[in-house]
Design a protein around this motif. Sequence first.
Motif, PDB file in Angstrom:
ATOM      1  N   GLY A 180       0.790  -1.230   0.000  1.00 51.39           N
ATOM      2  CA  GLY A 180       0.000   0.000   0.000  1.00 51.39           C
ATOM      3  C   GLY A 180       0.818   1.274   0.000  1.00 51.39           C
ATOM      4  N   SER A 181       2.136   1.187  -0.193  1.00 51.43           N
ATOM      5  CA  SER A 181       3.001   2.368  -0.138  1.00 51.43           C
ATOM      6  C   SER A 181       3.054   3.159  -1.440  1.00 51.43           C
ATOM      7  CB  SER A 181       4.427   1.969   0.246  1.00 51.43           C
ATOM      8  OG  SER A 181       4.476   1.508   1.580  1.00 51.43           O
ATOM      9  N   LEU A 182       2.537   2.588  -2.521  1.00 52.30           N
ATOM     10  CA  LEU A 182       2.546   3.292  -3.802  1.00 52.30           C
ATOM     11  C   LEU A 182       1.616   4.508  -3.737  1.00 52.30           C
ATOM     12  CD1 LEU A 182       3.718   2.865  -6.734  1.00 52.30           C
ATOM     13  CD2 LEU A 182       1.457   1.975  -7.318  1.00 52.30           C
ATOM     14  N   THR A 183       1.994   5.568  -4.455  1.00 52.71           N
ATOM     15  CA  THR A 183       1.135   6.743  -4.586  1.00 52.71           C
ATOM     16  C   THR A 183       0.557   6.730  -6.000  1.00 52.71           C
ATOM     17  OG1 THR A 183       2.586   7.972  -3.090  1.00 52.71           O
ATOM     18  CG2 THR A 183       0.975   9.245  -4.342  1.00 52.71           C
ATOM     19  N   PRO A 184      -0.599   6.081  -6.214  1.00 50.86           N
ATOM     20  CA  PRO A 184      -1.158   5.962  -7.567  1.00 50.86           C
ATOM     21  C   PRO A 184      -1.356   7.331  -8.202  1.00 50.86           C
ATOM     22  CG  PRO A 184      -2.312   4.515  -6.043  1.00 50.86           C
ATOM     23  CD  PRO A 184      -1.442   5.421  -5.202  1.00 50.86           C
ATOM     24  N   GLY A 185      -1.052   7.402  -9.491  1.00 47.81           N
ATOM     25  CA  GLY A 185      -1.162   8.670 -10.189  1.00 47.81           C
ATOM     26  C   GLY A 185       0.139   9.439 -10.174  1.00 47.81           C
ATOM     27  N   ASP A 186       0.854   9.381  -9.053  1.00 50.70           N
ATOM     28  CA  ASP A 186       2.160  10.026  -8.955  1.00 50.70           C
ATOM     29  C   ASP A 186       3.279   9.079  -9.379  1.00 50.70           C
ATOM     30  OD1 ASP A 186       0.766  12.130  -7.826  1.00 50.70           O
ATOM     31  OD2 ASP A 186       2.131  12.372  -6.129  1.00 50.70           O
ATOM     32  N   GLU A 187       3.019   7.775  -9.286  1.00 43.63           N
ATOM     33  CA  GLU A 187       4.080   6.793  -9.493  1.00 43.63           C
ATOM     34  C   GLU A 187       3.647   5.683 -10.457  1.00 43.63           C
ATOM     35  OE1 GLU A 187       6.330   7.220  -5.182  1.00 43.63           O
ATOM     36  OE2 GLU A 187       4.609   5.863  -5.318  1.00 43.63           O
ATOM     37  N   ILE A 188       4.631   5.151 -11.173  1.00 41.74           N
ATOM     38  CA  ILE A 188       4.418   4.067 -12.121  1.00 41.74           C
ATOM     39  C   ILE A 188       5.509   3.027 -11.883  1.00 41.74           C
ATOM     40  CG2 ILE A 188       5.738   5.346 -13.882  1.00 41.74           C
ATOM     41  CD1 ILE A 188       4.096   3.978 -16.038  1.00 41.74           C
ATOM     42  N   CYS A 189       5.175   1.760 -12.036  1.00 41.52           N
ATOM     43  CA  CYS A 189       6.117   0.683 -11.702  1.00 41.52           C
ATOM     44  C   CYS A 189       6.508  -0.131 -12.935  1.00 41.52           C
ATOM     45  CB  CYS A 189       5.495  -0.248 -10.663  1.00 41.52           C
ATOM     46  SG  CYS A 189       4.986   0.599  -9.140  1.00 41.52           S
ATOM     47  N   ALA A 190       7.695  -0.705 -12.857  1.00 34.09           N
ATOM     48  CA  ALA A 190       8.179  -1.559 -13.945  1.00 34.09           C
ATOM     49  C   ALA A 190       9.198  -2.546 -13.396  1.00 34.09           C
ATOM     50  CB  ALA A 190       8.808  -0.716 -15.052  1.00 34.09           C
ATOM     51  N   GLY A 191       9.205  -3.752 -13.949  1.00 37.87           N
ATOM     52  CA  GLY A 191      10.164  -4.766 -13.527  1.00 37.87           C
ATOM     53  C   GLY A 191       9.629  -6.155 -13.784  1.00 37.87           C
ATOM     54  N   TYR A 192      10.473  -7.145 -13.561  1.00 36.02           N
ATOM     55  CA  TYR A 192      10.103  -8.542 -13.755  1.00 36.02           C
ATOM     56  C   TYR A 192       9.647  -9.115 -12.421  1.00 36.02           C
ATOM     57  CZ  TYR A 192      12.308  -8.031 -18.288  1.00 36.02           C
ATOM     58  OH  TYR A 192      12.628  -7.608 -19.562  1.00 36.02           O
ATOM     59  N   GLU A 214       5.596   9.176 -12.234  1.00 34.12           N
ATOM     60  CA  GLU A 214       4.772   9.120 -13.452  1.00 34.12           C
ATOM     61  C   GLU A 214       4.806  10.490 -14.127  1.00 34.12           C
ATOM     62  OE1 GLU A 214       0.141   8.147 -14.463  1.00 34.12           O
ATOM     63  OE2 GLU A 214       1.171   6.822 -13.039  1.00 34.12           O
ATOM     64  N   VAL A 215       5.643  10.629 -15.134  1.00 35.95           N
ATOM     65  CA  VAL A 215       5.943  11.924 -15.734  1.00 35.95           C
ATOM     66  C   VAL A 215       4.707  12.626 -16.292  1.00 35.95           C
ATOM     67  CG1 VAL A 215       7.167  13.036 -17.645  1.00 35.95           C
ATOM     68  CG2 VAL A 215       8.360  11.387 -16.194  1.00 35.95           C
ATOM     69  N   SER A 216       3.817  11.878 -16.930  1.00 33.32           N
ATOM     70  CA  SER A 216       2.651  12.513 -17.563  1.00 33.32           C
ATOM     71  C   SER A 216       1.791  13.275 -16.554  1.00 33.32           C
ATOM     72  CB  SER A 216       1.802  11.477 -18.300  1.00 33.32           C
ATOM     73  OG  SER A 216       1.319  10.482 -17.414  1.00 33.32           O
ATOM     74  N   THR A 217       1.761  12.802 -15.311  1.00 36.62           N
ATOM     75  CA  THR A 217       0.982  13.473 -14.265  1.00 36.62           C
ATOM     76  C   THR A 217       1.498  14.887 -14.023  1.00 36.62           C
ATOM     77  OG1 THR A 217       0.512  11.381 -13.159  1.00 36.62           O
ATOM     78  CG2 THR A 217       0.315  13.368 -11.820  1.00 36.62           C
ATOM     79  N   PHE A 218       2.798  15.074 -14.178  1.00 29.90           N
ATOM     80  CA  PHE A 218       3.424  16.347 -13.826  1.00 29.90           C
ATOM     81  C   PHE A 218       3.912  17.139 -15.033  1.00 29.90           C
ATOM     82  CE2 PHE A 218       4.128  13.275 -10.368  1.00 29.90           C
ATOM     83  CZ  PHE A 218       3.398  13.918  -9.369  1.00 29.90           C
ATOM     84  N   ALA A 219       3.516  16.719 -16.237  1.00 28.17           N
ATOM     85  CA  ALA A 219       4.035  17.344 -17.457  1.00 28.17           C
ATOM     86  C   ALA A 219       3.798  18.848 -17.490  1.00 28.17           C
ATOM     87  CB  ALA A 219       3.419  16.687 -18.691  1.00 28.17           C
ATOM     88  N   LYS A 220       2.598  19.291 -17.112  1.00 30.33           N
ATOM     89  CA  LYS A 220       2.299  20.733 -17.123  1.00 30.33           C
ATOM     90  C   LYS A 220       3.107  21.469 -16.069  1.00 30.33           C
ATOM     91  CE  LYS A 220      -2.367  20.414 -19.046  1.00 30.33           C
ATOM     92  NZ  LYS A 220      -3.824  20.668 -18.828  1.00 30.33           N
ATOM     93  N   ASP A 221       3.244  20.865 -14.890  1.00 33.37           N
ATOM     94  CA  ASP A 221       4.025  21.495 -13.828  1.00 33.37           C
ATOM     95  C   ASP A 221       5.504  21.596 -14.211  1.00 33.37           C
ATOM     96  OD1 ASP A 221       1.765  21.697 -12.222  1.00 33.37           O
ATOM     97  OD2 ASP A 221       2.121  19.763 -11.264  1.00 33.37           O
ATOM     98  N   ILE A 222       6.007  20.543 -14.860  1.00 28.45           N
ATOM     99  CA  ILE A 222       7.401  20.561 -15.306  1.00 28.45           C
ATOM    100  C   ILE A 222       7.617  21.661 -16.350  1.00 28.45           C
ATOM    101  CG2 ILE A 222       9.141  19.231 -16.586  1.00 28.45           C
ATOM    102  CD1 ILE A 222       7.938  16.696 -15.183  1.00 28.45           C
TER     103      ILE A 222
END
Length: 264
Positions: A186-198, A247-255
Motif C-alpha cells: 500500500g506504499s505506492l502513490t497511484p497517479g504520482d508513481e508508475i512501476c516496472a520490472g520482472y 509518473e511523468v505525464s501526471t506532472f508534465a504541465k508542472d514541469i
Amino acid sequence: MRDHLTVLRRTAAAGAVALAALSLTPGTAQARPADPGPGVVGGVPAQQGEFPWMVRLSMGCGGALYTQQIVLTAAHCVSGSGANTSITATAGVVDLNSSQAIKVKSTRVLQAPGYNGTGKDWALIKLAKPINLPTLKIANTTAYNNGTFTIAGWGADQEGGSQQRTLLKATVPFVDDATCQEAYGGSLTPGDEICAGYMDTGGVDTCQGDSGGPMFRKDDTGAWIEVGIVSWGEGCARPGKPGVYTEVSTFAKDIASGAASLGG
C-alpha cells in the motif's frame, strides 16, 4: 510512511560518489532513502551517442536534458529550490572518464512544489550554459504508460554495488498499479508513481545511483519519450519488488511551467 530500512531511494551517498570519481562503473535505479549502492542491474553497456540526453549529476543521481539548459531529475536528489551552484552535470559521453565529457555547473534548482518525500518526485536543474545535445521529450498523456521501457544509468549494477564508470542500459516491462501496490503493502502513490520490472524473476532494475534518470520508450512516431523518473524500490532487482518511478505525464504541465520559470 515507507519503511526506510528496506525501501531505499536510488541515490548514491556522498562516499559512493567520491569513490565513483576514482573508479566509476555502470549502475542501476534505487530506492527511497539515500544509500550507497548499485548502475542498472542486469544491464549492458550503452553505445556512445545512443542516449545523448543522458546526464550524470555530481550528487550521485542521473537526469535527462529537458531543454539544452535544464536537466529533469528526481526531487529527492536535491535539497530544495533556489540558487545552487554546487551541482556539476556531466553529459555527452557513456564513459564518465572520457576526455570528451561535457561538464557544466548548475545555477538554480526547482524542486517539485509540495514535495514531502512521498510522490511528486521530480526536480529541474538549470545549467550555467546550454549543452548542445539532443533533448528528451516527456509524456503528457498516459498513452505510453504501458509496454516495455528502457532504463539507463551509471548507478550500481547490483544491490549494494559500486557506481559505474560506463552507462548501462536494460529493458523492463510495465507493472500495473494494483500489482505494485500489493507488492509494497500500500506504499505506492497511484497517479504520482508508475512501476516496472520482472515480478516473477527480478534480475533487472535500476539501483542506487540511478535516481533521477529517465525511464523511456518509443512514441507513435518512433521517437524516445520519457515516461518515468527513477525514484525508489525495495533493494534492487528483487523478485516481487518492481522499480518505482515518478509518473511523468501526471506532472508534465508542472514541469513545463517550472522550466519556463527558470528561463531555460
